[in-house]
Structure formats: structure tokens, C-alpha cells
Design a protein around this motif. Structure first.
Motif, PDB file in Angstrom:
ATOM      1  N   GLU A 156      -6.369   8.568  -6.627  1.00  0.00           N
ATOM      2  CA  GLU A 156      -5.086   8.399  -5.922  1.00  0.00           C
ATOM      3  C   GLU A 156      -4.449   9.763  -5.645  1.00  0.00           C
ATOM      4  O   GLU A 156      -3.844   9.971  -4.603  1.00  0.00           O
ATOM      5  CB  GLU A 156      -4.137   7.516  -6.738  1.00  0.00           C
ATOM      6  CG  GLU A 156      -4.548   6.063  -6.808  1.00  0.00           C
ATOM      7  CD  GLU A 156      -4.627   5.413  -5.416  1.00  0.00           C
ATOM      8  OE1 GLU A 156      -3.959   5.884  -4.477  1.00  0.00           O
ATOM      9  OE2 GLU A 156      -5.379   4.439  -5.282  1.00  0.00           O
ATOM     10  N   GLN A 157      -4.591  10.668  -6.595  1.00  0.00           N
ATOM     11  CA  GLN A 157      -4.090  12.028  -6.360  1.00  0.00           C
ATOM     12  C   GLN A 157      -4.836  12.681  -5.210  1.00  0.00           C
ATOM     13  O   GLN A 157      -4.249  13.348  -4.358  1.00  0.00           O
ATOM     14  CB  GLN A 157      -4.277  12.881  -7.615  1.00  0.00           C
ATOM     15  CG  GLN A 157      -3.111  12.795  -8.560  1.00  0.00           C
ATOM     16  CD  GLN A 157      -3.310  13.681  -9.779  1.00  0.00           C
ATOM     17  OE1 GLN A 157      -3.847  14.781  -9.697  1.00  0.00           O
ATOM     18  NE2 GLN A 157      -2.861  13.185 -10.914  1.00  0.00           N
TER      19      GLN A 157
ATOM     20  N   ASP B 194       0.837  -1.198   0.000  1.00  0.00           N
ATOM     21  CA  ASP B 194       0.000   0.000   0.000  1.00  0.00           C
ATOM     22  C   ASP B 194       0.876   1.255   0.000  1.00  0.00           C
ATOM     23  O   ASP B 194       2.101   1.174  -0.076  1.00  0.00           O
ATOM     24  CB  ASP B 194      -0.973  -0.040   1.194  1.00  0.00           C
ATOM     25  CG  ASP B 194      -2.313   0.604   0.836  1.00  0.00           C
ATOM     26  OD1 ASP B 194      -2.300   1.711   0.253  1.00  0.00           O
ATOM     27  OD2 ASP B 194      -3.364   0.005   1.123  1.00  0.00           O
ATOM     28  N   ILE B 195       0.228   2.368   0.149  1.00  0.00           N
ATOM     29  CA  ILE B 195       0.939   3.643   0.029  1.00  0.00           C
ATOM     30  C   ILE B 195       1.956   3.830   1.164  1.00  0.00           C
ATOM     31  O   ILE B 195       1.698   3.445   2.308  1.00  0.00           O
ATOM     32  CB  ILE B 195      -0.085   4.805  -0.001  1.00  0.00           C
ATOM     33  CG1 ILE B 195       0.545   6.110  -0.474  1.00  0.00           C
ATOM     34  CG2 ILE B 195      -0.750   4.978   1.353  1.00  0.00           C
ATOM     35  CD1 ILE B 195      -0.497   7.180  -0.818  1.00  0.00           C
TER      36      ILE B 195
ATOM     37  N   TYR C 122       3.763   3.883  -4.155  1.00  0.00           N
ATOM     38  CA  TYR C 122       3.232   2.527  -4.006  1.00  0.00           C
ATOM     39  C   TYR C 122       4.356   1.574  -4.386  1.00  0.00           C
ATOM     40  O   TYR C 122       4.780   1.558  -5.551  1.00  0.00           O
ATOM     41  CB  TYR C 122       2.039   2.309  -4.945  1.00  0.00           C
ATOM     42  CG  TYR C 122       0.727   2.812  -4.395  1.00  0.00           C
ATOM     43  CD1 TYR C 122      -0.030   2.005  -3.543  1.00  0.00           C
ATOM     44  CD2 TYR C 122       0.247   4.072  -4.732  1.00  0.00           C
ATOM     45  CE1 TYR C 122      -1.243   2.458  -3.039  1.00  0.00           C
ATOM     46  CE2 TYR C 122      -0.963   4.533  -4.227  1.00  0.00           C
ATOM     47  CZ  TYR C 122      -1.704   3.720  -3.381  1.00  0.00           C
ATOM     48  OH  TYR C 122      -2.891   4.167  -2.882  1.00  0.00           O
TER      49      TYR C 122
ATOM     50  N   GLU D 123      -4.750   7.937 -11.979  1.00  0.00           N
ATOM     51  CA  GLU D 123      -6.012   7.819 -11.237  1.00  0.00           C
ATOM     52  C   GLU D 123      -6.250   9.045 -10.346  1.00  0.00           C
ATOM     53  O   GLU D 123      -5.578   9.219  -9.327  1.00  0.00           O
ATOM     54  CB  GLU D 123      -6.002   6.544 -10.386  1.00  0.00           C
ATOM     55  CG  GLU D 123      -5.939   5.301 -11.267  1.00  0.00           C
ATOM     56  CD  GLU D 123      -5.902   4.012 -10.453  1.00  0.00           C
ATOM     57  OE1 GLU D 123      -6.388   4.018  -9.301  1.00  0.00           O
ATOM     58  OE2 GLU D 123      -5.369   3.030 -10.981  1.00  0.00           O
TER      59      GLU D 123
ATOM     60  N   ILE E 296       0.346   5.248 -11.018  1.00  0.00           N
ATOM     61  CA  ILE E 296      -1.083   5.317 -10.677  1.00  0.00           C
ATOM     62  C   ILE E 296      -1.492   6.696 -10.136  1.00  0.00           C
ATOM     63  O   ILE E 296      -2.655   7.068 -10.235  1.00  0.00           O
ATOM     64  CB  ILE E 296      -1.529   4.190  -9.703  1.00  0.00           C
ATOM     65  CG1 ILE E 296      -0.694   4.180  -8.440  1.00  0.00           C
ATOM     66  CG2 ILE E 296      -1.461   2.838 -10.371  1.00  0.00           C
ATOM     67  CD1 ILE E 296      -1.109   3.071  -7.476  1.00  0.00           C
ATOM     68  N   PHE E 297      -0.541   7.441  -9.605  1.00  0.00           N
ATOM     69  CA  PHE E 297      -0.902   8.799  -9.163  1.00  0.00           C
ATOM     70  C   PHE E 297      -1.210   9.700 -10.364  1.00  0.00           C
ATOM     71  O   PHE E 297      -1.993  10.638 -10.264  1.00  0.00           O
ATOM     72  CB  PHE E 297       0.222   9.430  -8.340  1.00  0.00           C
ATOM     73  CG  PHE E 297       0.332   8.869  -6.956  1.00  0.00           C
ATOM     74  CD1 PHE E 297      -0.629   9.159  -5.990  1.00  0.00           C
ATOM     75  CD2 PHE E 297       1.386   8.043  -6.606  1.00  0.00           C
ATOM     76  CE1 PHE E 297      -0.533   8.647  -4.708  1.00  0.00           C
ATOM     77  CE2 PHE E 297       1.497   7.532  -5.328  1.00  0.00           C
ATOM     78  CZ  PHE E 297       0.528   7.826  -4.377  1.00  0.00           C
TER      79      PHE E 297
ATOM     80  N   LYS F 141      -6.301  11.154  -2.759  1.00  0.00           N
ATOM     81  CA  LYS F 141      -5.880  10.504  -1.507  1.00  0.00           C
ATOM     82  C   LYS F 141      -4.546  11.103  -1.028  1.00  0.00           C
ATOM     83  O   LYS F 141      -4.377  11.418   0.155  1.00  0.00           O
ATOM     84  CB  LYS F 141      -5.722   9.003  -1.779  1.00  0.00           C
ATOM     85  CG  LYS F 141      -5.229   8.167  -0.630  1.00  0.00           C
ATOM     86  CD  LYS F 141      -5.361   6.707  -1.038  1.00  0.00           C
ATOM     87  CE  LYS F 141      -4.570   5.782  -0.159  1.00  0.00           C
ATOM     88  NZ  LYS F 141      -4.696   4.375  -0.609  1.00  0.00           N
TER      89      LYS F 141
END
Ligand SMILES: Nc1nc2c(ncn2[C@@H]2O[C@H](COP(=O)(O)OP(=O)(O)OP(=O)(O)O)[C@@H](O)[C@H]2O)c(=O)[nH]1
Ligand SMILES: [Zn+2]
Length: 211
Positions: free
Chosen positions: A198-199, A86-87, A115, A195, A191-192, A201
Motif C-alpha cells: 500500500e505504501q 478504495d483509495i 482509505y 502493508e 493499512i499504509f 502504491k
């Protein structure tokens, strides 16, 4: 009319410190004496006699990043993390750098998240990478991009997010004289970049909110 330099042109190729003749310490101290006299003071008065030495010593520290390789700190990864995928976020890394236009400080914080793909990197190493690039003459954009690309190249994470926020003394102490202005720069990969959730988050974690 001045030619506009396109990025990637030969004029934008950076020389490494080894390709640039480094003036001697004595030459650097003489340059500081010149600036003191130019500013209107007497470099031979007692209070200023040791100033050239002190300034050169301070520059050795403040611009020490030219002689350090960030990759050395990112080579070692740990894979025994119980399958953690995870992050990982390191928030609020303080940094100080100098703008390449005025050689005045810009001071702020860096926030880095990724990630993991294969492994994780020591947390302190992310702060070391920030320091190495910060201790060079920079624009905030370039600093952000250099931090991101060093981590992305070495660690190849599934996604990386870097956000820098800083106050530039060249905007505070001189020129436009606007204290308290924050400049924010971001660089996203994987993915940042792909998505928006995700940004979002990442931004929420930067601001200290929950998920
Ligand atoms: N994009 C960017 N600009 C920066 C950074 N640090 C300083 N600057 C800007 O660099 C610009 C240099 O502009 P110039 O017009 O060449 O120099 P100047 O006459 O000293 O500009 P003023 O600061 O407006 O007085 C200024 O607008 C600064 O605010 C940075 O990290 N990124
Ligand atoms: Zn500046």
C-alpha cells in the motif's frame, strides 16, 4: 550542560494561543521598526515608514493558522458515495510555511491519501487542513504529523498516508546555501503502515505513475 527535553515532558506541552499574551498591533509594529534599525536602515525614511504596518498585516495572513481550528473543516463527512471504499488521493496541494528556527519560508507540496471507513470528507477540506497547520511556525516533521493526526482523529480512515516535499529557504538563502534540495517527510497509519504494498502504491501515485 543543557538538559535534553524528552518528548511528552511538561516543557513540551504547547500553550494554546489563548494562554499567551498577544502583544498589541502597535507593539508588533514597534518590533519591526527595531529590526529595521538593527539591520542598518533608517525606519523613518519614506520607503520604510509604512513597512511595520505592512509586515504586521502580512504576518496576520502568513501566521493566521494559530486562530483556526482544522477540526471544523473535517467534521462534515459524506456517506452517500455508492459504497466507494478504495483509495482517495489528493495530490500536489501547494503549501508555504515558515520554519520555526529561522522564520524563513519552506515551500512545497502535500500529498494525502486515505482509505475511507465510514465516509469521505470534502476534497477541499484536506487542503484547508494543510493550510491551517502550514500557517504556523513549523518544522516539516511536525507539520506532517499534525496534518496526519487531525485527519486520522476526525475521519478514522482504514489507512492514511501524508507526504510532504519542500524546499527550505533557510538552507537556500543563508547558512549552508544549498538551493534545490528537497526534504521529504511521510506519515502512515492503518493499512499504509502495515502493508508495504500500500505504501508502494501511494508512492507510485505521488510520482504520477499508474498502479
Ligand atoms: N528537522 C528539521 N530541521 C529544520 C527544519 N527547518 C529548518 N531546520 C534546520 O534547523 C537547524 C537549526 O540548526 P542550528 O544549528 O540551531 O541553527 P543554525 O546555526 O542557524 O544552523 P544552519 O542552518 O546550519 O546555519 C538547521 O539545521 C536547519 O536546517 C525542519 O523543518 N525540520
Ligand atoms: Zn530554518
Amino acid at each position: 550542560m543543557d538538559a535534553v527535553l524528552k518528548s511528552g515532558s511538561a516543557s513540551h506541552q504547547r500553550k494554546s494561543p489563548n494562554e499567551i499574551r498577544r502583544p498589541s498591533r502597535e507593539e508588533a509594529e514597534a518590533a519591526v521598526r527595531t529590526l529595521l534599525a538593527w539591520a542598518g536602515d533608517d525606519p523613518d525614511r519614506e520607503g520604510l515608514l509604512d513597512t511595520p504596518k505592512r509586515v504586521v498585516k502580512a504576518y496576520t495572513e502568513l501566521f493566521g493558522g494559530y486562530f483556526k481550528d482544522p477540526n471544523e473543516h473535517l467534521e462534515r463527512t459524506f456517506e452517500d458515495v455508492g459504497g466507494y471504499k478504495d483509495i482517495v488521493m489528493v495530490r500536489g496541494i501547494p503549501f508555504h510555511s515558515h520554519c520555526e528556527h529561522h522564520m524563513l519560508p519552506f515551500i512545497g507540496q502535500a500529498h494525502i491519501a486515505y482509505y475511507p471507513a465510514e465516509g469521505v470528507v470534502g476534497l477541499s477540506k484536506l487542503a484547508r487542513v494543510v493550510d491551517i497547520f502550514a500557517k504556523r511556525l513549523q518544522t516539516q516533521e511536525n507539520l506532517t504529523a499534525q496534518i496526519a493526526s487531525a485527519i486520522d482523529d476526525q475521519l478514522a480512515p482504514r489507512g492514511l498516508a501524508v507526504l510532504l516535499e519542500a524546499e527550505h529557504q533557510c538552507m537556500t538563502m543563508r547558512g549552508v546555501q544549498k538551493p534545490g534540495v528537497s526534504t521529504i517527510t511521510t506519515q502512515f497509519t492503518g493499512i499504509f503502515q502495515d502493508e508495504p504494498a500500500e505504501q508502494a502504491k501511494f508512492m507510485s501515485l505521488v510520482r504520477g505513475g499508474g498502479l
